[in-house]
Design an enzyme around this catalytic site. Structure first.
Site, mmCIF file in Angstrom:
data_model
loop_
_atom_site.group_PDB
_atom_site.id
_atom_site.type_symbol
_atom_site.label_atom_id
_atom_site.label_comp_id
_atom_site.label_asym_id
_atom_site.label_seq_id
_atom_site.Cartn_x
_atom_site.Cartn_y
_atom_site.Cartn_z
ATOM 1 N N ASP A 68 -9.142 -24.143 -19.946
ATOM 2 C CA ASP A 68 -9.662 -25.459 -20.354
ATOM 3 C C ASP A 68 -10.892 -25.765 -19.502
ATOM 4 O O ASP A 68 -10.775 -26.101 -18.324
ATOM 5 C CB ASP A 68 -8.579 -26.525 -20.168
ATOM 6 C CG ASP A 68 -9.086 -27.908 -20.590
ATOM 7 O OD1 ASP A 68 -10.271 -28.031 -20.976
ATOM 8 O OD2 ASP A 68 -8.284 -28.860 -20.520
ATOM 9 N N GLY A 79 -16.116 -20.999 -25.500
ATOM 10 C CA GLY A 79 -15.751 -21.387 -26.867
ATOM 11 C C GLY A 79 -16.019 -20.275 -27.860
ATOM 12 O O GLY A 79 -16.397 -20.529 -29.004
ATOM 13 N N SER A 100 -27.651 -29.585 -29.883
ATOM 14 C CA SER A 100 -27.434 -30.015 -31.270
ATOM 15 C C SER A 100 -28.671 -30.764 -31.724
ATOM 16 O O SER A 100 -29.376 -31.358 -30.898
ATOM 17 C CB SER A 100 -26.229 -30.953 -31.333
ATOM 18 O OG SER A 100 -26.180 -31.589 -32.599
ATOM 19 N N LYS A 128 -25.014 -34.281 -25.763
ATOM 20 C CA LYS A 128 -25.961 -33.236 -26.160
ATOM 21 C C LYS A 128 -27.395 -33.570 -25.718
ATOM 22 O O LYS A 128 -28.175 -32.669 -25.408
ATOM 23 C CB LYS A 128 -25.890 -33.010 -27.677
ATOM 24 C CG LYS A 128 -24.550 -32.427 -28.139
ATOM 25 C CD LYS A 128 -24.285 -31.054 -27.521
ATOM 26 C CE LYS A 128 -23.038 -30.391 -28.076
ATOM 27 N NZ LYS A 128 -22.838 -29.032 -27.559
ATOM 28 N N ASN A 164 -21.367 -22.711 -24.953
ATOM 29 C CA ASN A 164 -21.233 -23.087 -26.362
ATOM 30 C C ASN A 164 -20.097 -24.068 -26.624
ATOM 31 O O ASN A 164 -20.197 -24.881 -27.543
ATOM 32 C CB ASN A 164 -21.029 -21.808 -27.184
ATOM 33 C CG ASN A 164 -20.440 -22.093 -28.552
ATOM 34 O OD1 ASN A 164 -21.141 -22.529 -29.470
ATOM 35 N ND2 ASN A 164 -19.136 -21.874 -28.696
ATOM 36 N N TYR A 198 -20.919 -37.963 -28.360
ATOM 37 C CA TYR A 198 -21.378 -36.582 -28.584
ATOM 38 C C TYR A 198 -22.904 -36.504 -28.420
ATOM 39 O O TYR A 198 -23.421 -35.626 -27.718
ATOM 40 C CB TYR A 198 -20.968 -36.153 -29.993
ATOM 41 C CG TYR A 198 -21.450 -34.784 -30.401
ATOM 42 C CD1 TYR A 198 -20.831 -33.635 -29.906
ATOM 43 C CD2 TYR A 198 -22.518 -34.630 -31.288
ATOM 44 C CE1 TYR A 198 -21.268 -32.375 -30.297
ATOM 45 C CE2 TYR A 198 -22.958 -33.370 -31.673
ATOM 46 C CZ TYR A 198 -22.326 -32.246 -31.178
ATOM 47 O OH TYR A 198 -22.754 -30.996 -31.554
HETATM 48 N N1 LIG Z 1 -20.926 -26.736 -36.285
HETATM 49 C C1 LIG Z 1 -21.975 -27.539 -36.262
HETATM 50 O O1 LIG Z 1 -22.399 -28.075 -37.295
HETATM 51 C C2 LIG Z 1 -22.697 -27.785 -34.956
HETATM 52 C C3 LIG Z 1 -23.934 -28.438 -35.008
HETATM 53 C C4 LIG Z 1 -24.616 -28.673 -33.816
HETATM 54 C C5 LIG Z 1 -24.082 -28.255 -32.613
HETATM 55 N N2 LIG Z 1 -22.867 -27.628 -32.605
HETATM 56 C C6 LIG Z 1 -22.336 -27.219 -31.294
HETATM 57 O O2 LIG Z 1 -22.023 -25.845 -31.312
HETATM 58 C C7 LIG Z 1 -20.913 -25.587 -30.451
HETATM 59 C C8 LIG Z 1 -19.822 -24.868 -31.220
HETATM 60 O O3 LIG Z 1 -19.446 -25.667 -32.334
HETATM 61 P P1 LIG Z 1 -18.470 -25.125 -33.478
HETATM 62 O O4 LIG Z 1 -18.773 -25.934 -34.684
HETATM 63 O O5 LIG Z 1 -18.496 -23.649 -33.525
HETATM 64 O O6 LIG Z 1 -17.066 -25.644 -32.900
HETATM 65 P P2 LIG Z 1 -15.563 -25.141 -33.230
HETATM 66 O O7 LIG Z 1 -14.703 -26.345 -33.005
HETATM 67 O O8 LIG Z 1 -15.501 -24.452 -34.542
HETATM 68 O O9 LIG Z 1 -15.312 -24.099 -32.047
HETATM 69 C C9 LIG Z 1 -15.373 -24.563 -30.703
HETATM 70 C C10 LIG Z 1 -14.698 -23.585 -29.778
HETATM 71 O O10 LIG Z 1 -14.662 -24.197 -28.470
HETATM 72 C C11 LIG Z 1 -13.327 -24.108 -27.947
HETATM 73 N N3 LIG Z 1 -13.022 -25.231 -27.060
HETATM 74 C C12 LIG Z 1 -12.784 -26.519 -27.402
HETATM 75 N N4 LIG Z 1 -12.446 -27.237 -26.315
HETATM 76 C C13 LIG Z 1 -12.471 -26.380 -25.256
HETATM 77 C C14 LIG Z 1 -12.187 -26.523 -23.862
HETATM 78 N N5 LIG Z 1 -11.790 -27.696 -23.345
HETATM 79 N N6 LIG Z 1 -12.290 -25.431 -23.069
HETATM 80 C C15 LIG Z 1 -12.662 -24.221 -23.588
HETATM 81 N N7 LIG Z 1 -12.927 -24.036 -24.892
HETATM 82 C C16 LIG Z 1 -12.835 -25.099 -25.714
HETATM 83 C C17 LIG Z 1 -12.441 -24.140 -29.201
HETATM 84 O O11 LIG Z 1 -11.143 -23.626 -28.929
HETATM 85 C C18 LIG Z 1 -13.251 -23.295 -30.169
HETATM 86 O O12 LIG Z 1 -12.968 -21.909 -30.043
HETATM 87 C C19 LIG Z 1 -20.472 -26.951 -29.912
HETATM 88 O O13 LIG Z 1 -21.046 -27.178 -28.656
HETATM 89 C C20 LIG Z 1 -21.038 -27.912 -30.935
HETATM 90 O O14 LIG Z 1 -21.253 -29.183 -30.411
HETATM 91 C C21 LIG Z 1 -22.165 -27.386 -33.746
#
Ligand SMILES: NC(=O)c1ccc[n+]([C@@H]2O[C@H](COP(=O)([O-])OP(=O)(O)OC[C@H]3O[C@@H](n4cnc5c(N)ncnc54)[C@H](O)[C@@H]3O)[C@@H](O)[C@H]2O)c1
Length: 269
Positions: free
Chosen positions: A71, A20, A151, A168, A98, A164
């Protein structure tokens, strides 16, 4: 031998997989670890064109990066990530799990389809990509580091995210279970629990099925909430990337099975 600070954070010669990594937190992690000298493999669902700014930033700074469109929610694709990395760079030292999805829905309306979709990516892919990467590290006899992005929802549910939060919570326990078994091979496994971070994913879910006015109102609400945190702001992807650099570096060599919370104090509320 005691390392100086520069040596401690030097990732020259290390090969890192970031799932990701096209955007958001994964993008910031890929860039930061490339800055420390690592060769990066980004495994992400979107087309390479959508990851252009990430790839450009790494290459512009003199870094090395390969993009794999894949994917990860389909476990049949996981071996390809490992095989391609070994084929291109000959090794794997660090895996950053990630990629993750989050959709808001009441637990009373949660569908089996969304449950499976979320768990397949957020937990199952983490388990089996880690297994493949760890076996590759063991075969090379050099240890390694696995960093999972969990998370704060794994510690305290924020509401309307049961699937979710369950995924997590699973990632946090998987981190510990994995760490316990692979420590003897010199592999450390830790997770980072971010709070609210400013990413495309967060903006996308806020904008799902809502009018412009509703979106503005919800973003204003989020903004107000973030200002009430002890550190009075939303997290930026770089805040998480800095913690990932620490866990990827020799500075964290005696840590395993730990959760590093990076939330601006949100859990204190
Ligand atoms: N942003 C937040 O507030 C937050 C808080 C806690 C945890 N997180 C965790 O951090 C991580 C990243 O979050 P983010 O906010 O940057 O997300 P985002 O949606 O901005 O980016 C996620 C990335 O993962 C890729 N992705 C999605 N499905 C996929 C799949 N099936 N196969 C391969 N790649 C895939 C997407 O294309 C994207 O590039 C996640 O695990 C999320 O749960 C985020």
């Amino acid at each position: 031998m005691k390392k100086n600070i520069e040596e401690l954070f030097d990732l020259e010669g290390k090969v890192v997989i970031v799932t990701g990594g096209a955007m958001g937190i994964g993008k910031a992690i890929a860039i930061r670890l490339a800055e420390a000298g690592a060769s990066i493999v980004i495994a992400d669902l979107v087309a390479e064109k959508e990851a252009e700014s990430t790839l450009h930033e790494i290459r512009h700074k003199g870094g090395e990066v390969t993009y794999l469109q894949v994917d990860l929610s389909n476990s049949k694709n996981l071996q390809k990530v490992i095989d391609s990395t070994l084929k291109i760079y000959g090794d794997i030292h660090i895996l950053v799990n990630n990629a993750g999805i989050y959709r808001y829905v009441s637990v009373l309306e949660l569908t089996e389809e969304l449950w499976d979709k979320t768990l397949n990516l957020n937990l199952k892919s983490v388990a089996f990509l880690s297994q493949l990467a760890a076996n590759a590290m063991i075969a090379k006899k050099h240890g390694g580091k696995i960093i999972n992005i969990s998370s704060i929802d794994s510690l305290k549910p924020s509401g309307n995210l049961a699937q979710y939060d369950s995924s997590k919570g699973g990632v946090r326990m998987l981190t510990k279970a994995f760490a316990k078994e692979v420590g003897k091979f010199g592999i450390t496994v830790n997770d980072i629990a971010p709070g609210g971070v400013n990413t495309p994913g967060v903006h996308k879910v806020s904008g799902n099925n809502v009018s412009k006015e509703e979106l503005e109102a919800s973003e204003k609400q989020i903004d107000q909430f973030m200002k009430s945190l002890p550190l009075a702001r939303m997290g930026e992807p770089e805040d998480i990337a800095n913690a990932a650099l620490f866990l990827a570096s020799d500075a964290s060599n005696y840590m395993t099975g730990s959760t590093v919370v990076v939330d601006g104090g949100l859990l204190l509320m």
